[in-house]
Write a protein that holds these residues in place. Sequence first.
Motif, mmCIF file in Angstrom:
data_model
loop_
_atom_site.group_PDB
_atom_site.id
_atom_site.type_symbol
_atom_site.label_atom_id
_atom_site.label_comp_id
_atom_site.label_asym_id
_atom_site.label_seq_id
_atom_site.Cartn_x
_atom_site.Cartn_y
_atom_site.Cartn_z
ATOM 1 N N ARG A 67 -0.850 5.989 -3.245
ATOM 2 C CA ARG A 67 -0.840 5.236 -2.003
ATOM 3 C C ARG A 67 0.450 5.435 -1.234
ATOM 4 N NH1 ARG A 67 -3.042 2.789 -5.767
ATOM 5 N NH2 ARG A 67 -1.141 1.841 -6.513
ATOM 6 N N ARG A 110 -8.177 -2.281 -0.151
ATOM 7 C CA ARG A 110 -7.271 -1.235 0.290
ATOM 8 C C ARG A 110 -7.272 -1.112 1.809
ATOM 9 N NH1 ARG A 110 -7.829 4.059 -1.236
ATOM 10 N NH2 ARG A 110 -5.578 4.212 -1.065
ATOM 11 N N GLU A 144 0.820 -1.201 0.000
ATOM 12 C CA GLU A 144 0.000 0.000 0.000
ATOM 13 C C GLU A 144 0.862 1.263 0.000
ATOM 14 O OE1 GLU A 144 -3.853 0.493 0.397
ATOM 15 O OE2 GLU A 144 -3.148 -0.997 -1.014
ATOM 16 N N ARG A 145 1.963 1.211 0.736
ATOM 17 C CA ARG A 145 2.834 2.386 0.812
ATOM 18 C C ARG A 145 3.577 2.614 -0.495
ATOM 19 N NH1 ARG A 145 5.458 1.316 6.812
ATOM 20 N NH2 ARG A 145 3.849 2.403 8.021
ATOM 21 N N LYS A 171 -5.904 3.310 -8.279
ATOM 22 C CA LYS A 171 -5.968 2.780 -6.923
ATOM 23 C C LYS A 171 -6.463 1.338 -6.928
ATOM 24 C CE LYS A 171 -6.729 7.126 -4.505
ATOM 25 N NZ LYS A 171 -7.598 7.864 -3.571
ATOM 26 N N ARG A 172 -5.996 0.585 -5.917
ATOM 27 C CA ARG A 172 -6.493 -0.774 -5.733
ATOM 28 C C ARG A 172 -7.992 -0.703 -5.465
ATOM 29 N NH1 ARG A 172 -2.915 -4.620 -3.902
ATOM 30 N NH2 ARG A 172 -4.248 -5.331 -2.218
#
Length: 460
Positions: free
Chosen positions: A381, A457, A120-121, A451-452
């Motif tokens: 993200r 997420r 995510e980062r 974005k996921r």
Amino acid sequence: MEGCEKIEISEDNVNMGAENIRPECFELLRVLGKGGYGKVFQVRKVVGAAAGKIFAMKVLKKAMIVRNAKDTAHTKAERNILEEVKHPFIVDLIYAFQTGGKLYLILEYLSGGELFMQLEREGIFMEDTACFYLAEISMALGHLHQKGIIYRDLKPENIMLNSHGHVKLTDFGLCKESIHDGTVTHTFCGTIEYMAPEILMRSGHNRAVDWWSLGALMYDMLTGAPPFTGENRKKTIDKILKCKLSLPPYLTQEARDLLKRTVFGLMFAWMATLSNKLLNYAETGAHPFFRHINWEDLLARKVEPPFKPILQSADDVSQFDSKFTSQTPVDSPDDSTLSESANQVFLGFTYVAPSVLDNIKEKFSYEPKIRSPRRIMDSPRTLPSPGWARSPLLPGLGPSVLQSPQEQAMDMSSVEQMDITSSSEASAPLPIRQPAGINQMKQQAYPVVAKRPEHLRMNL
């Protein structure tokens, strides 16, 4: 009897037996996670062997588990597998015990947190970063398969990192034992986005489903989302069974080929009987995507991980979701009572590792670590954080690989589309030793991706 040593007999030196482990042996420190059947706590052992050490304590409610025969079987299987399987890339079980209404698993504390958090980062991983994680994961899966165990729930949330940044598979609640060559099982289980078609079709599945999930995970690492996602479960399932696989143009040939052989290739396992022939590639040699991996060094954890968590202490929880760690840790009173017959299913649950101190081999390092230089600062993200720097310019890629989102937007017209009606041989990247001394894998520029999917997420 002159000259003989006299020893006073007491309960301290006679019939001491195994350590009596119970909830009172542990001090609750933090909440690490919650599930339908219980919680996971960070705890400190306060008495006996390994007193003062930090562990993770998984607490399960018996009353919730015994309602369903499959849940009961999965819980017992998880406990048995954790005892049986000892591997550098699989979480260690230290103790197991029970009370009248609860089951307790004491596991090694993995302070690096979930790989999901790191993904995510970063947004997406460079291929050499993904290669490292996939190689360690593939060794863990290969070890499970050799023991006749299929994992069936491979996803970023179930892959954790230790304090040095090495992979550890966790959560064995959906594993199935005794699945050897020619054996199949039919349970519908897993996380939809990472589930193989043969599970979705309920046509019978074996170890091949783990290699499908590895391919879906690889795609997620390199593109920012699993290969097939929809607005709901039904649409996601339809895409897995019917849609084309899109391969972004920035992937290397080796990555594309491995994805075809896992996500794409194993899609046909449910259309034709999967035989050993389809897995020949795994047994005769590792895929070229892993050509830079020295498998012997990797197994010995001598290969430097691409990311090392910055931790201030052995009980640091900075790599875990704050929505859990900010909660007050409370193990609710054990006031439920099960009938004697219901409790019979949990006979033999208690376990103490043969040598607890041997399981705590890795000393915690307080030395500040520099994080991976592969972070993409413009990713939606990516969170600004002290110690992170912009990625240095990569040779041969022009002035900068950190273009604006508009410049980096993917031209979907050039994305390779693969129709599932084509035929393809399936394979799985089981590890073998490869010659050392090969030059480092070439780098390539990655675009910023969308974005996921919201339900995949983490709210960072």
